[in-house]
Scaffold this motif. Structure first.
Motif, short mmCIF file in Angstrom:
data_model
loop_
_atom_site.label_atom_id
_atom_site.label_comp_id
_atom_site.label_asym_id
_atom_site.label_seq_id
_atom_site.Cartn_x
_atom_site.Cartn_y
_atom_site.Cartn_z
N ILE A 128 0.86 -1.17 0.00
CA ILE A 128 0.00 0.00 0.00
C ILE A 128 0.91 1.23 0.00
CG2 ILE A 128 -1.80 1.28 1.23
CD1 ILE A 128 -2.62 -1.41 2.49
N VAL A 129 0.64 2.18 -0.90
CA VAL A 129 1.48 3.37 -1.05
C VAL A 129 0.64 4.60 -0.74
CG1 VAL A 129 2.96 4.70 -2.58
CG2 VAL A 129 2.83 2.21 -2.82
N GLN A 130 1.13 5.42 0.17
CA GLN A 130 0.51 6.71 0.47
C GLN A 130 1.25 7.79 -0.31
OE1 GLN A 130 -2.24 7.43 2.42
NE2 GLN A 130 -2.00 9.54 1.68
N ARG A 131 0.61 8.34 -1.33
CA ARG A 131 1.23 9.37 -2.16
C ARG A 131 1.21 10.73 -1.46
NH1 ARG A 131 0.75 9.42 -8.00
NH2 ARG A 131 -0.46 11.33 -7.73
N PRO A 132 2.07 11.67 -1.90
CA PRO A 132 2.01 13.03 -1.36
C PRO A 132 0.67 13.68 -1.72
CG PRO A 132 4.03 12.67 -2.61
CD PRO A 132 3.14 11.51 -2.89
N THR A 147 -3.37 0.95 -3.58
CA THR A 147 -3.04 -0.47 -3.34
C THR A 147 -2.25 -0.95 -4.55
OG1 THR A 147 -5.04 -0.81 -2.03
CG2 THR A 147 -3.95 -2.78 -2.91
N LEU A 148 -0.95 -1.22 -4.32
CA LEU A 148 -0.06 -1.56 -5.44
C LEU A 148 0.02 -3.06 -5.68
CD1 LEU A 148 1.74 0.01 -7.41
CD2 LEU A 148 3.65 -0.35 -5.85
N THR A 196 3.95 0.70 2.64
CA THR A 196 3.61 -0.26 3.68
C THR A 196 3.50 -1.64 3.05
OG1 THR A 196 2.40 1.42 4.93
CG2 THR A 196 1.98 -0.89 5.49
N LEU A 197 4.39 -2.55 3.44
CA LEU A 197 4.39 -3.91 2.93
C LEU A 197 3.85 -4.83 4.02
CD1 LEU A 197 6.81 -2.34 1.39
CD2 LEU A 197 7.56 -4.64 0.79
#
Length: 515
Positions: free
Chosen positions: A140-144, A155-156, A263-264
């Motif tokens: 899961i990636v939190q973008r700027p 969700t990657l 977040t992995l």
């Protein structure tokens, strides 16, 4: 010669040699080369020779990437290589029913116009004996923050299983691209003929999305040609809160600078032991290191460093062998005279008429087209001693007429004693200078055969690097970093030994000394 006399000779030689500026410069550069050659395993890895032809060893490196310093001379900045190890992450573990769940978190500061080329996950080890027991990974990636973007969390990856000791390249994982397009769809970048029901499980949503994309030729062409990393790290609005067209996002989007939080979530059955000691997440850069990479992702700088060993080893071994053999044959021919001298000279002249490069190619093919270092040295020595023998013979013809040679013969000295005790030592100054001057030719011969693909590909040499660049079309595609560094290294090493050789000749040859 007594030890005291030898010490005095060395002192006199050094007192004269150190006044040769070019010779001292060459000696200093040679010492640096030797230090780099010995330090190669420490500066890189002692396993480099075994891994050089193994593509898996370089999977986290970008392919055909230019040097990182190229950013200083271009109008755009490309993301360099960045590797996160387990020590760079916050790790949290908990038990969820019959599963162990590990949460790993790290941040990536993206401050480049062109984002990374890929994200590669490696080194997740487990004792799972069955494929279904292998740990699964979700990302899961939190973008700027970006004005006008409703959903900033991406969700990657969702419950993807990693092969034990294997690697997962996200840019080549179909689920990653589908999840990114689903995220664009949720943010309203494009519309589908039929809306995706919000209550479906995620895998069903992706299946529904892919089916509808295939029904629209335009959307599906964008999907097929999309670079997942440009979507993940790119802007999807114009800065004023207006969503960009999908075509612009796919092909011309600018990088969204800022901090990305990854977040992995690693999930494994409780009876499976997971080892994170070698776990890495590599942000595969668009640039790499000091000198870039080749088509396999191998660092050019590492190849240059290990290539010093081959160049010095071949150059010195061939030069020393050819000079020693040439001097012995030349002196023997001059001293024996008569029919023996005539026979040896005819053999030398016959060998000198043979074309060197075609003979090297034919002998290389005879050995299977992949000759080893030992075979290469033997071939180069076989065709390299004749010139030295000619010069040594002419010098020995003058020396054998000296009075002390006749005196030694009158006292009953044998041929071997006269040759090795009285004649050969007189040729040592010429031998030392000729050894230094013969090294560049040996290195160039090895480079030429390697460039033609006739040496063992497991040997890390500058000629092999040029051969790989030629096969990769480096000159046509503009990969200058794959051609210039190894070619320049060959020229520099040749220059070093020429400087040393000329200075030795000046010091040791009385006729070249200045008044």
């Amino acid at each position: 010669m007594r030890w005291v006399d030898f010490k005095d000779s060395v002192k006199r030689f050094w007192s004269e040699y150190k006044h040769q500026k070019s010779g001292m410069a060459g000696l200093a550069m040679l010492i640096i080369l030797l230090l780099l050659a010995f330090a190669a395993p420490l500066l890189t890895s002692p396993n480099i020779p075994k891994e050089w032809q193994t593509g898996q060893a370089w999977i986290t490196n970008p392919k055909n990437a230019p040097p990182s310093w190229e950013n200083y001379f271009t109008g755009t900045t490309k993301a360099p290589q960045k590797v996160f190890t387990i020590n760079d992450m916050q790790v949290k573990s908990e038990k969820n029913g019959t599963y162990n769940v590990y949460t790993l978190t790290f941040t990536y500061n993206m401050k480049y116009n062109i984002p990374p080329k890929d994200i590669v996950i490696t080194g997740l080890e487990s004792n799972a004996s069955r494929p279904q027991d292998a740990p699964s990974v979700s990302i899961i990636v939190q973008r700027p923050p970006e004005k006008g973007v409703k959903y900033e969390t991406v969700t990657l990856l969702s419950n993807a299983q990693l092969p034990n000791n294997g690697a997962l390249q996200l840019s080549y994982t179909p689920q990653v691209k589908s999840l990114l397009f689903y995220w664009l769809y949720k943010n309203g970048v494009f519309k589908l003929p039929m809306q995706i029901p919000p209550n479906l499980p995620l895998d069903m949503k992706l299946l529904y999305l892919n089916q509808q994309l295939q029904m629209n030729n335009t959307l599906y062409s964008y999907y097929q040609s999309a670079d997942p990393m440009r979507i993940l790290f790119g802007q999807i609005t114009d800065g004023n809160g207006n969503l960009l067209p999908l075509e612009t996002i796919i092909y011309n989007a600018k990088g969204l600078e800022g901090t990305y939080t990854f977040t992995l979530v690693v999930k494994a059955p409780a009876y499976v032991k997971v080892n994170f000691d070698k776990f890495e997440v590599a942000m595969v850069g668009r640039t790499y290191g000091l000198l870039g990479t080749d088509q396999m992702g191998r660092p050019i700088a590492v190849g240059l460093l290990w290539g010093i060993r081959v160049a010095i080893a071949i150059g010195l071994s061939v030069a020393i062998s050819t000079v020693l053999i040439g001097i012995l044959i030349g002196v023997t021919s001059a001293y024996l005279g008569g029919w023996a001298d005539e026979f040896i000279q005819r053999v030398i002249e016959f060998m000198m008429t043979l074309p060197l490069l075609p003979m090297l190619i034919l002998l290389s093919l005879y050995f299977g087209g992949r000759i080893s270092l030992t075979q290469l040295v033997g071939i180069l020595v076989l065709f390299g001693w004749m010139g030295t023998a000619k010069v040594a013979r002419s010098m020995a013809l003058q020396i054998k007429e000296q009075t002390y040679i006749e005196a030694a013969r009158a006292m009953g000295a044998g041929t071997g004693r006269i040759v090795f005790k009285h004649i050969v030592p007189q040729l040592l100054p010429y031998a030392f200078a000729n050894i230094a001057l013969s090294v560049p030719g040996a290195i160039l011969s090895e480079a030429g055969l390697s460039f033609l693909g006739l040496t063992n590909p497991n040997i890390i040499s500058w000629g092999q690097m040029l051969n790989a660049a030629q096969q990769n079309g480096a000159t046509i595609n503009g990969y200058w970093w794959q051609v210039i560094p190894p070619g320049l290294a060959i020229a520099v090493v040749g220059l070093i030994f020429v400087l040393i050789g000329v200075s030795l000749d000046t010091v040791l040859n009385p006729r070249l000394k200045r008044a």
